[in-house]
Design an enzyme around this catalytic site. Sequence first.
Site, mmCIF file in Angstrom:
data_model
loop_
_atom_site.group_PDB
_atom_site.id
_atom_site.type_symbol
_atom_site.label_atom_id
_atom_site.label_comp_id
_atom_site.label_asym_id
_atom_site.label_seq_id
_atom_site.Cartn_x
_atom_site.Cartn_y
_atom_site.Cartn_z
ATOM 1 N N TYR A 113 18.331 29.790 6.751
ATOM 2 C CA TYR A 113 17.173 30.869 7.568
ATOM 3 C C TYR A 113 17.442 30.967 8.939
ATOM 4 O O TYR A 113 17.550 29.954 9.606
ATOM 5 C CB TYR A 113 16.012 30.173 7.164
ATOM 6 C CG TYR A 113 15.551 30.409 5.585
ATOM 7 C CD1 TYR A 113 15.503 31.587 5.217
ATOM 8 C CD2 TYR A 113 15.043 29.139 4.834
ATOM 9 C CE1 TYR A 113 15.077 31.716 3.536
ATOM 10 C CE2 TYR A 113 14.877 29.240 3.511
ATOM 11 C CZ TYR A 113 14.790 30.623 2.950
ATOM 12 O OH TYR A 113 14.476 30.640 1.427
ATOM 13 N N LYS A 126 0.969 -1.166 0.027
ATOM 14 C CA LYS A 126 0.178 0.068 -0.102
ATOM 15 C C LYS A 126 0.866 1.232 -0.135
ATOM 16 O O LYS A 126 2.010 1.271 0.220
ATOM 17 C CB LYS A 126 -0.977 0.024 1.254
ATOM 18 C CG LYS A 126 0.070 -0.034 2.526
ATOM 19 C CD LYS A 126 -0.871 -0.430 3.674
ATOM 20 C CE LYS A 126 -0.037 -0.309 4.893
ATOM 21 N NZ LYS A 126 -0.815 -0.854 6.210
HETATM 22 C C1 LIG Z 1 -0.258 -1.698 7.206
HETATM 23 C C2 LIG Z 1 -0.867 -2.758 7.279
HETATM 24 C C3 LIG Z 1 0.214 -4.098 7.799
HETATM 25 C C4 LIG Z 1 1.628 -4.070 7.693
HETATM 26 O O1 LIG Z 1 2.014 -3.495 8.843
HETATM 27 P P1 LIG Z 1 3.592 -3.246 9.502
HETATM 28 O O2 LIG Z 1 3.522 -2.983 10.716
HETATM 29 O O3 LIG Z 1 4.030 -2.198 8.291
HETATM 30 O O4 LIG Z 1 4.040 -4.567 9.007
HETATM 31 C C5 LIG Z 1 -0.544 -5.146 7.917
HETATM 32 N N1 LIG Z 1 -1.748 -5.292 8.059
HETATM 33 C C6 LIG Z 1 -2.724 -4.359 7.615
HETATM 34 C C7 LIG Z 1 -4.208 -4.717 7.881
HETATM 35 C C8 LIG Z 1 -2.125 -3.163 7.501
HETATM 36 O O5 LIG Z 1 -2.952 -2.404 7.234
#
Ligand SMILES: *Cc1c(COP(=O)(O)O)cnc(C)c1O
Length: 366
Positions: A255, A42
């Site tokens: 800055y 994702k």
């Molecule tokens: C993002 C997500 C993961 C992965 O989590 P990490 O902490 O990055 O390993 C697993 N399950 C779900 C439902 C997620 O949304």
Amino acid sequence: MTTESTAAPTTRAWVDVDLGALVRNGAALQRHAGVPLVPMVKADAYGLGAVPCARALLALQPHGFGVATVREVEELRAAGIRERIYVFSPLLPADFTAARAAAAVPTLGDAASISAWVASGGGTWHLAIETGMHRAGLRWDCIGEIAELVRANPPEGAFTHFHSAERNDGSWELQEQRFLVALASLPERPALLHAQNSGGIVRRGASPWSFVRPGVFLYGVGSGDGAQLQPEPVVHVRARVLEIHDLQDGDTVSYSATWRSVGSRRVATLGIGYADGYRRALGNRGPALLHGQRTTVAGVVTMDMTMIDVTDLPCRVGDLVTLIGRHGGEVITVEEVAVVADFMSPYEVLTGLRQRLPRIYHEAVA
Ligand SMILES: *Cc1c(COP(=O)(O)O)cnc(C)c1O
């Protein structure tokens, strides 16, 4: 693909992504858990690039991939990814047609959306069970509400998600107990059960579930104390020296003039700034590697440029500086940068790297 980051076509600043390390991190998790992976790709694989990361991870024969939106599924499909893709955010009924067209597997967690999914044509879905995060899914102790619905339209799978798997506070164990209670109250146990994110994988041995859902570990971020595995770095943020300035006693940098030269000092100007996702909070603190040696950001990070102190280091215009990742024998981890940037989340550091930094993919990064 090249293996020499100094031969990169980009002159200003970029991200070297080590796909070899990505796959080795995934392989280590798979060996450790003893079940297939559903890599979470994702948010463009946490900013690294969903398509190249997913393609590289195919080497591990994953059970499928996980994303958060239907558009993310469509992007992977357009690139020829045919594996299963789960959408781990609730979908509105307005998204169902597109989800089905992209052969996405939705994760549903309330009676209305399950009914709407079935009424709009149905198809494989997984039941989201809420066990402590109150973000998405049906409460573990309210499964009775959907008993009739799932008896008539059984989900292929069920899952939960841990809120603090990177801590040793007993919370994931409690959430898992609740998950088991929920499973016992379903009319039938679904074929596929899953729960563990990265923290949940590295904090226990063999997985009791059908597959695991790692994200951040794949991309080189570890899971704190108690982790039985550590990842290799995958992300290497590079910038080149554009100018060098010799300062006299009392001269100031950037800055608001927050950095002031004591005696004669030298600073180098790098072509990277907060508009690239190199956070302003790293001003006067961020670590940097030049020729494998550590130095520090001098003054405030600006939108397009950042200065580092090179008084004690050999430095020439065009030199490569590493702000996250490995150079020579030294490493600046994403976690270190996150802590220095006012205790940001390492997830935010990665997903905050902006598109102005080209991603350059390598089989190996020296
Ligand atoms: C993002 C997500 C993961 C992965 O989590 P990490 O902490 O990055 O390993 C697993 N399950 C779900 C439902 C997620 O949304």
